[in-house]
Each structure stands twice: as C-alpha cells, then as structure tokens.
Design an enzyme around this catalytic site. Structure first.
Site: not given
Ligand code: URA
Length: 435
Positions: A82, A161, A168, A183, A187
């Site tokens: 990620h 999320d 957000r 966040s 995930k």
């Molecule tokens: N990527 C994400 O999944 N969440 C965030 O808050 C920022 C980047």
C-alpha cells in the site's frame, strides 16, 4: 453512550476508549451516526491527534466493520502493498503482477483517489470491463487460482473505510498520521495477507511533507501491522515530483504497461524493484536483496509480469488486449493541449502537489463524494528534475473531456515547473527503510 459526549471529549483533547471508538465506527457504518457527526470527529481527531492505542482501536474497529478475509488455506505466502498516496503513483499496477510472477500470492485491497492523489481502483477502472467488485469468495478463489486479485472497500469488506475515506476526501481531513494509518492498516488487516510492504511518500505531492513526519507515519504503520501479527516493512520514498511521467487514470495504465515492456521511467522501475525486494525478503522468497532484484528483473525481461497483468485484467472482467495495444483500448481525451515553455533552463522543481491538484481539476479526481471520474483526464510530464529544456519545447501536456478545465489549469501547471540556469542533481528516490 452519547455521540455528543464522545465528540466533546475528542474536541477537548481527551483520550477515547476502545469501546467509544467501536461505538463511533459501528454507528457510522450502520447509518445511526450521520456524516456531519463523523466529520466533526474526523476534524477533532485531525487537530487533537489520536494516541497509539486509539489509533490501534480505530484500525481494529474499521477492519472488523466487515469481514476479515481468511487466506490461510491458500498455499504459499500472501503479500500486500500500500502507498500512503502520491501523484503519478502507478506502482501497484507494475509491482502486483511482478510479485505474482515471482511466486507470491498477491491479495490486494486498494482505494480510490484521495485529495490530490490518485487511487489504483480509479486507474484500473479505465480499462474497459475491469471491475473490483469481487465478493469475498471470488477474491479468495482468484488469489488461489492465478496468484493475484484486487478489491476495493465494499459494504462487506472494510465498509467503515469505504465511508470514512470518501468523507475525509471532501472534509480536508486527509493528512493526519492516525487517520491515514488506520485507513491503510484496516484494509491490510481485512485483506488477509501475511506480509505487507508500505510505500510511505514524502514531499510536496505526499500527505507527509517532511522526512520526520514520514518516519513517524512509517513507524505507526509498521507497529500496527506487528500488533496484528503481520510482517510489515515500510519504504520511505520521494514524492516531491510525480513518479514516472504521467498523472491520470488511463494515462497511468498506459505507462505501467510500457514499463512492463521495458520502456519505463527509471524512478518507477527503481521503486517497484525496491518494494518488491523488501516483500520477497520478508516473505522468504529470496535469501538476499541481490537474489530478489535478479528474480524481479527476470520476470520483467521475460514478459512473465506482463502476461500476469493480462491474466489479472481478464480475471476481473477487463479487456486483456490492453496489454498488447494500450493506446487503442484505453479511452482518449477529447481535448489535448501542449504547454510550451517560454524560457530555457534546467528543471530544478516539478511540484507534485500542484500537478495533482491540476489533474483533479481536469477531471482525474473527485471534487465531491459523488463525482464521476474522467478516466481520460490527466497530465503528461515531459521534463523532470535534472532535465534541460529549451524555450519553445513542450514541458507538459494536459488532457481532459472538459475544454474549460484545460484553460483553468494552464497557469497552475506552468507554475509547477521551476527552471534555473544551473543544473541540480537528480533527487534521491529512496530515503529510508523502516522494518
Ligand atoms: N491511502 C489510504 O488508503 N488511506 C489514506 O488515508 C491515505 C492513503
């Protein structure tokens, strides 16, 4: 428990309990807490911060708001990656098939565009037919069968999320270490992988503007991963200029395919290789960094990564011939405009945030929660830091379905480039690795 009391507690800088955070997240997902109260919490958390335990509780409540995927009965190691968000960041499109091609199972949960940054799901959806709407069992089956599957947050998996992320994006509450960390890690926990690499971006185009902030975010992400029993490593990488040469959804898919064919930008390739090497070492797929780098180069040069990308696109309903001829398959912008530079000089700055904002205005990102993305919109960056440009040459190209937006961003794009009569050394790409 009262939501008003909870909001007042965070507003006044007090620490919330695990139960209070769970009450907030569950209530929001069940539509018992409305957007305006969640927005108030997000702004209070943004300003007051969340401590380590609150961040962990928020991550857990978000991950447990839906199903946690169990991949344990798939043989072999399950990996995920990620990014904390960048401009022109198409790493997943290249790295995920590379990892599957070296023998890892890639179980990836991605997001959409956020703020001025792009999102992998929006990019992939520019491929005709491609869908991230896999249910849990299809996701698991696809990981087991072809070694790669990608989903977004759904009403079934990480719904908290899905809702909070979209909120957000339009309430100026993105660049907060605990909100980003919860966040991302919610995930990753819900996605079920055992080994996770985190690409923590730093610079104008990132949510973390300084190296100290990026290190704090990297440490937070890695320590949450460890508290959940995952193997996690973070790579801190430069985002002061865009990664590669394109910004925008279809454009970035095209660049990712070119990269897998051997025509990629050196920065994109270097970052994919570093992240892949870290994953391979953590996953026990390579004994050393050198072995990992060789294996990753081999899958690119032999075309195995590209074929894995085709298999992945087709498995998720997309047109696999995009791999053979991306320019024919991907949608094209109706309006295209070259930006010509008036002066000569060395490029010493390409402001990634300004270009990300411009790309969003062109249609590549959302301005409200329900905006529809223009997959054709974006910017081609013709020159990067270290390059020389002559007056009269093209410095960037803007693309959009909306002619007015092109005119609206011209000066923003122009001003994103800084020229100097003196050369500046190329930027360092990888600053640190936090293990
Ligand atoms: N990527 C994400 O999944 N969440 C965030 O808050 C920022 C980047």
């Amino acid at each position: 428990m009262s939501i008003m009391q909870l909001l007042a507690k965070k507003r006044d800088g007090k620490v919330l309990t695990d139960d209070e955070i769970k009450f907030l997240v569950d209530g929001y997902v069940a539509d018992k807490i409305p957007d305006y109260q969640m927005s108030a919490f997000l702004m209070a958390a943004f300003i007051r911060g969340l401590d380590e335990d609150e961040t962990f509780s928020l991550t857990r409540a978000m991950a447990e708001s839906g199903e946690i995927i169990d991949l344990s009965f798939i043989d072999g190691v399950k990996v995920d990656k990620h990014s904390t968000g960048g401009v022109g960041d198409k790493v997943t499109l290249v790295l995920a098939p590379m990892m599957a091609a070296v023998g890892a199972n890639v179980a990836k949960m991605s997001g959409r565009g956020l703020g001025h940054t792009g999102g992998t799901i929006d990019k992939l959806e520019s491929i005709p037919g491609f869908s991230v709407d896999l249910n849990r069992s299809r996701f698991i089956q696809q990981v087991g069968e072809i070694g790669i599957a990608l989903i977004g947050q759904t009403d079934e998996i990480c719904p908290a999320d899905k809702k909070i992320y979209a909120l957000r994006d339009v309430t100026a509450t993105v660049p907060s270490i605990p909100l980003i960390a919860s966040s991302i890690m919610s995930k990753k926990i819900a996605g079920g992988a055992d080994v996770i690499v985190l690409d923590v971006k730093v610079g104008t185009g990132a949510f973390m503007k300084t190296l100290d902030e990026a290190k704090e975010l990297a440490q937070t992400l890695v320590s949450i991963g460890k508290r959940f029993g995952k193997q996690a490593v973070a790579v801190i990488s430069d985002m002061s200029q865009p990664l590669g040469i394109t910004i925008g959804n279809a454009l970035e898919v095209e660049e990712a395919i070119d990269t897998m064919k051997g025509f990629g930008s050196p920065d994109l390739l270097e970052l994919c290789t570093e992240l892949g090497a870290q994953l391979m070492m953590k996953a026990g797929l390579a004994a050393s960094r050198q072995d990992a780098v060789e294996a990753l180069s081999e899958v690119l040069e032999s075309g195995k990564a590209l074929e894995k990308f085709r298999e992945f696109i087709e498995a998720q309903g997309g047109d696999g011939s995009v791999v053979d001829d991306p320019r024919r398959i991907l949608p094209h912008a109706q309006y295209v405009e070259d930006l010509i530079i008036a002066d000569s000089g060395y490029v010493v700055g390409v402001n990634a945030e300004e270009l990300g904002v411009a790309a969003r205005i062109l249609g590549a990102g959302r301005k409200t929660k329900d905006d529809v993305i223009d997959h054709t919109a974006g910017i081609v960056v013709a020159k990067k830091v270290g390059d020389y440009i002559n007056a009269g040459e093209i410095i960037a190209q803007m693309r959009s379905a909306d002619a007015h937006s092109l005119a609206a961003v011209t000066s923003l794009v122009y001003e994103a480039f800084t020229l100097s009569p003196n050369p500046q050394e190329a930027k360092e790409l990888i600053y640190d690795i936090i293990d």
